[in-house]
Design a protein around this motif. Structure first.
Motif, PDB file in Angstrom:
ATOM      1  N   VAL A 174      -4.062  -3.223   0.167  1.00  0.00           N
ATOM      2  CA  VAL A 174      -3.533  -4.022   1.268  1.00  0.00           C
ATOM      3  C   VAL A 174      -2.142  -4.508   0.903  1.00  0.00           C
ATOM      4  O   VAL A 174      -1.762  -4.524  -0.274  1.00  0.00           O
ATOM      5  CB  VAL A 174      -4.444  -5.223   1.596  1.00  0.00           C
ATOM      6  CG1 VAL A 174      -5.762  -4.767   2.193  1.00  0.00           C
ATOM      7  CG2 VAL A 174      -4.691  -6.087   0.358  1.00  0.00           C
ATOM      8  N   LYS A 175      -1.387  -4.896   1.915  1.00  0.00           N
ATOM      9  CA  LYS A 175      -0.043  -5.409   1.690  1.00  0.00           C
ATOM     10  C   LYS A 175       0.250  -6.495   2.710  1.00  0.00           C
ATOM     11  O   LYS A 175      -0.468  -6.656   3.713  1.00  0.00           O
ATOM     12  CB  LYS A 175       0.989  -4.296   1.802  1.00  0.00           C
ATOM     13  CG  LYS A 175       1.129  -3.723   3.208  1.00  0.00           C
ATOM     14  CD  LYS A 175       2.299  -2.770   3.282  1.00  0.00           C
ATOM     15  CE  LYS A 175       2.550  -2.335   4.730  1.00  0.00           C
ATOM     16  NZ  LYS A 175       3.798  -1.573   4.861  1.00  0.00           N
ATOM     17  N   PRO A 185      -0.604   1.903   4.728  1.00  0.00           N
ATOM     18  CA  PRO A 185      -0.685   3.120   5.544  1.00  0.00           C
ATOM     19  C   PRO A 185      -0.800   4.399   4.727  1.00  0.00           C
ATOM     20  O   PRO A 185      -1.193   5.441   5.261  1.00  0.00           O
ATOM     21  CB  PRO A 185       0.623   3.093   6.347  1.00  0.00           C
ATOM     22  CG  PRO A 185       1.560   2.246   5.545  1.00  0.00           C
ATOM     23  CD  PRO A 185       0.689   1.219   4.882  1.00  0.00           C
ATOM     24  N   SER A 186      -0.501   4.339   3.437  1.00  0.00           N
ATOM     25  CA  SER A 186      -0.572   5.534   2.582  1.00  0.00           C
ATOM     26  C   SER A 186      -1.998   5.889   2.187  1.00  0.00           C
ATOM     27  O   SER A 186      -2.255   6.984   1.690  1.00  0.00           O
ATOM     28  CB  SER A 186       0.255   5.314   1.316  1.00  0.00           C
ATOM     29  OG  SER A 186      -0.247   4.191   0.584  1.00  0.00           O
ATOM     30  N   LEU A 187      -2.961   4.979   2.404  1.00  0.00           N
ATOM     31  CA  LEU A 187      -4.339   5.199   1.956  1.00  0.00           C
ATOM     32  C   LEU A 187      -5.007   6.272   2.816  1.00  0.00           C
ATOM     33  O   LEU A 187      -5.076   6.148   4.043  1.00  0.00           O
ATOM     34  CB  LEU A 187      -5.126   3.889   2.036  1.00  0.00           C
ATOM     35  CG  LEU A 187      -6.576   3.923   1.575  1.00  0.00           C
ATOM     36  CD1 LEU A 187      -6.678   4.355   0.116  1.00  0.00           C
ATOM     37  CD2 LEU A 187      -7.227   2.553   1.766  1.00  0.00           C
ATOM     38  N   LEU A 188      -5.521   7.297   2.174  1.00  0.00           N
ATOM     39  CA  LEU A 188      -6.133   8.417   2.889  1.00  0.00           C
ATOM     40  C   LEU A 188      -7.629   8.198   3.125  1.00  0.00           C
ATOM     41  O   LEU A 188      -8.330   7.650   2.269  1.00  0.00           O
ATOM     42  CB  LEU A 188      -5.952   9.716   2.105  1.00  0.00           C
ATOM     43  CG  LEU A 188      -4.516  10.230   1.920  1.00  0.00           C
ATOM     44  CD1 LEU A 188      -4.530  11.471   1.048  1.00  0.00           C
ATOM     45  CD2 LEU A 188      -3.874  10.521   3.269  1.00  0.00           C
ATOM     46  N   GLN A 190      -9.551   6.313   4.846  1.00  0.00           N
ATOM     47  CA  GLN A 190     -10.208   5.010   4.900  1.00  0.00           C
ATOM     48  C   GLN A 190     -10.736   4.740   6.312  1.00  0.00           C
ATOM     49  O   GLN A 190      -9.996   4.847   7.278  1.00  0.00           O
ATOM     50  CB  GLN A 190      -9.231   3.896   4.492  1.00  0.00           C
ATOM     51  CG  GLN A 190      -9.846   2.520   4.443  1.00  0.00           C
ATOM     52  CD  GLN A 190     -10.952   2.416   3.398  1.00  0.00           C
ATOM     53  OE1 GLN A 190     -10.872   3.056   2.358  1.00  0.00           O
ATOM     54  NE2 GLN A 190     -11.966   1.621   3.687  1.00  0.00           N
ATOM     55  N   VAL A 191     -12.017   4.391   6.435  1.00  0.00           N
ATOM     56  CA  VAL A 191     -12.595   4.163   7.756  1.00  0.00           C
ATOM     57  C   VAL A 191     -12.926   2.691   8.014  1.00  0.00           C
ATOM     58  O   VAL A 191     -13.000   2.264   9.159  1.00  0.00           O
ATOM     59  CB  VAL A 191     -13.863   5.026   7.965  1.00  0.00           C
ATOM     60  CG1 VAL A 191     -13.499   6.492   7.965  1.00  0.00           C
ATOM     61  CG2 VAL A 191     -14.915   4.733   6.894  1.00  0.00           C
ATOM     62  N   GLN A 192     -13.139   1.916   6.956  1.00  0.00           N
ATOM     63  CA  GLN A 192     -13.405   0.490   7.114  1.00  0.00           C
ATOM     64  C   GLN A 192     -12.094  -0.289   7.040  1.00  0.00           C
ATOM     65  O   GLN A 192     -11.166   0.108   6.340  1.00  0.00           O
ATOM     66  CB  GLN A 192     -14.356  -0.005   6.022  1.00  0.00           C
ATOM     67  CG  GLN A 192     -15.713   0.691   6.013  1.00  0.00           C
ATOM     68  CD  GLN A 192     -16.517   0.444   7.268  1.00  0.00           C
ATOM     69  OE1 GLN A 192     -16.439  -0.635   7.850  1.00  0.00           O
ATOM     70  NE2 GLN A 192     -17.265   1.435   7.694  1.00  0.00           N
ATOM     71  N   ASP A 193     -12.027  -1.411   7.739  1.00  0.00           N
ATOM     72  CA  ASP A 193     -10.833  -2.249   7.732  1.00  0.00           C
ATOM     73  C   ASP A 193     -10.849  -3.140   6.490  1.00  0.00           C
ATOM     74  O   ASP A 193     -11.508  -4.184   6.474  1.00  0.00           O
ATOM     75  CB  ASP A 193     -10.778  -3.100   9.002  1.00  0.00           C
ATOM     76  CG  ASP A 193      -9.525  -3.969   9.056  1.00  0.00           C
ATOM     77  OD1 ASP A 193      -8.616  -3.761   8.213  1.00  0.00           O
ATOM     78  OD2 ASP A 193      -9.462  -4.867   9.911  1.00  0.00           O
ATOM     79  N   ILE A 194     -10.147  -2.705   5.453  1.00  0.00           N
ATOM     80  CA  ILE A 194     -10.124  -3.465   4.202  1.00  0.00           C
ATOM     81  C   ILE A 194      -9.565  -4.861   4.411  1.00  0.00           C
ATOM     82  O   ILE A 194      -9.975  -5.816   3.746  1.00  0.00           O
ATOM     83  CB  ILE A 194      -9.286  -2.713   3.144  1.00  0.00           C
ATOM     84  CG1 ILE A 194      -9.862  -1.332   2.884  1.00  0.00           C
ATOM     85  CG2 ILE A 194      -9.241  -3.489   1.833  1.00  0.00           C
ATOM     86  CD1 ILE A 194      -8.943  -0.428   2.120  1.00  0.00           C
ATOM     87  N   ALA A 195      -8.642  -5.000   5.351  1.00  0.00           N
ATOM     88  CA  ALA A 195      -8.022  -6.301   5.593  1.00  0.00           C
ATOM     89  C   ALA A 195      -9.017  -7.345   6.102  1.00  0.00           C
ATOM     90  O   ALA A 195      -8.700  -8.542   6.117  1.00  0.00           O
ATOM     91  CB  ALA A 195      -6.864  -6.156   6.583  1.00  0.00           C
TER      92      ALA A 195
END
Length: 456
Positions: A174-175, A185-188, A190-195
């Motif tokens: 996260v940023k 946005p570079s994370l490939l 990913q389906v869950q919202d880490i934020a």
């Protein structure tokens, strides 16, 4: 202060010339890249190995001490050292001997080896935490810590710092963007919202940390003592101490990930500054470059772990793999901790890193370039900023890939390796004065071209 258009233009021309020179000097690497490319994308077993931005990968024949020899016979002074994985040199003799001897007696059995008690004692004495677990990677160690912290506290959220790096741990991707935590946005894939379960804070901002912790939903603060995988950011005096105190006031646990800051000294940043985190993580350097890592924790945390285990449902916890704590890793750790990571080795490493930092500063001053050099023990880094950086946003703004690439390629073609991701250098116990002189001299030559003092 942005880099001038003239320097950036020369950097692009320098990169083009150095790439052409690299191609001409490495015919065997070119051939191997073509052969390997039939089965490995880009000709490499890990795509990060393409980050050197050479026309084709540089293939290694041998790496020993602080020297890398490629398949075309070129010998390099290595200041990358596997991006810290080989921080104590390639194949330190005690580690190589321990690996060879243990390999003849078994590699992995999902049972503890006869070295377990000794390695635990060495870890505890060195880093100050009484309890330990072994994993295959630092990413695995950080993942385990995140799971334990959530299980112990009953809270969902993890606090990390904008610009941090904790391996492949999803919770750290996260940023901060406009003061809001967002998934990188570079994370490939990913389906869950880490934020939704991770929050990012600006490094060195205790007020921001306090506000986030006050919500009472943070299970863990996961941080490096210094940001190291972007342009390097050192903590302000008292920041880490204040962070630990704030977390305790608000019932959160703290993990210090020292996979990179182990460069600080024999006990890492944690012992150098007499810190008392709940968790401590260290990656491949602890085993001399062999894939292995550890996480340590306090007696209080260990008691809470036992409580969780006594009350959890049966089945796999999601923590650990069958290779974790294998016999080979324990043998390498014992040798590295007892015979390689010595106070004498660190004194040598730090002294030469200071020589690098002073030498680079001298080359910058000679040309009145408004850049700085940051050092933490055996690690030194050129930063494109007129003053030391304070947080991840400043670090991101200071990165200039065109100029970095030009410097890296220039040095590589003069038989000096630095980490390709940014301008980071590491010193090993085997690094020599001559290696340092070669690095500083090559850096000065690169600056001469970038500043228009001479042609390539």
């Amino acid at each position: 202060m942005p880099i001038s258009p003239e320097i950036r233009q020369r950097a692009e021309a320098m990169s083009a010339a150095e790439r052409a020179d690299f191609a001409a000097r490495h015919p065997v690497s070119r051939r191997l890249a073509e052969e390997a490319g039939k089965h490995f994308p880009g000709g490499v077993p890990l795509h990060w190995m393409l980050d050197w931005e050479t026309p084709f990968p540089l293939f290694v024949r041998e790496a020993r001490g602080s020297t890398v020899i490629d398949v075309d016979g070129h010998s390099y002074a290595d200041f990358c050292l596997g991006d810290t994985g080989a921080m104590f040199g390639h194949s330190p003799a005690p580690v190589a001997k321990a690996i060879a001897e243990q390999a003849a007696r078994g590699l992995t059995a999902m049972l503890p080896s006869d070295l377990t008690a000794e390695v635990g004692g060495l870890l505890s004495a060195r880093f100050g935490l009484p309890f330990w677990q072994v994993t295959a990677t630092a990413s695995d160690a950080n993942r385990a810590v995140v799971r334990w912290a959530r299980a112990i506290t009953g809270r969902r959220k993890v606090l990390v710092f904008d610009g941090c790096y904790h391996g492949q741990v999803e919770d750290a991707f996260v940023k901060l963007e406009g003061g809001v935590t967002k998934v990188k946005p570079s994370l490939l894939g990913q389906v869950q919202d880490i934020a939704a379960t991770s929050v990012a804070a600006p490094f060195n901002d205790l007020d921001a940390v306090e506000r986030l912790l006050a919500a009472g939903d943070i299970a863990l603060v996961l941080t490096e003592p210094a940001l190291t995988n972007t342009a390097m950011v050192l903590p302000k005096p008292g920041f880490i101490e204040g962070l630990l105190a704030a977390a305790r006031r608000h019932g959160a646990l703290v993990c210090l990930d020292e996979t990179h800051t182990i460069s600080t000294g024999p006990g890492g940043f944690t012992r150098a500054h007499d810190l008392d985190p709940d968790f401590f993580v260290l990656g491949k350097p602890v085993a001399g470059g062999l894939p292995a890592a550890v996480f340590g924790f306090t007696a209080r945390v260990e008691g809470e772990m036992q409580r969780v285990l006594d009350t959890k449902a049966p089945g796999y916890s999601g923590i650990g793999t069958t290779l974790s704590g294998n016999m080979l890793a324990l043998a390498a750790m014992r040798a590295c901790l007892a015979e390689v990571m010595t106070a004498e080795a660190y004194a040598h490493m730090t002294r030469l890193a200071e020589r690098i930092a002073d030498g680079l500063r001298g080359e910058l001053a000679r040309r009145r370039l408004p850049w700085t050099v940051t050092q933490i023990g055996a690690r030194a880094e050129l930063v494109f900023s007129p003053r030391p950086l304070e947080n991840g946003a400043e670090a991101a703004a200071a990165i200039d890939h065109a100029v970095e690439r030009a410097i890296h390629l220039f040095l590589l073609n003069r038989n000096v390796l630095v980490t390709p991701f940014h301008n980071m250098t590491l010193v090993a116990p085997t690094t020599s004065e001559a290696d340092v002189e070669r690095l500083v001299s090559g850096f000065g030559e690169a600056l001469s071209v970038l500043c228009g003092e001479r042609e390539l």
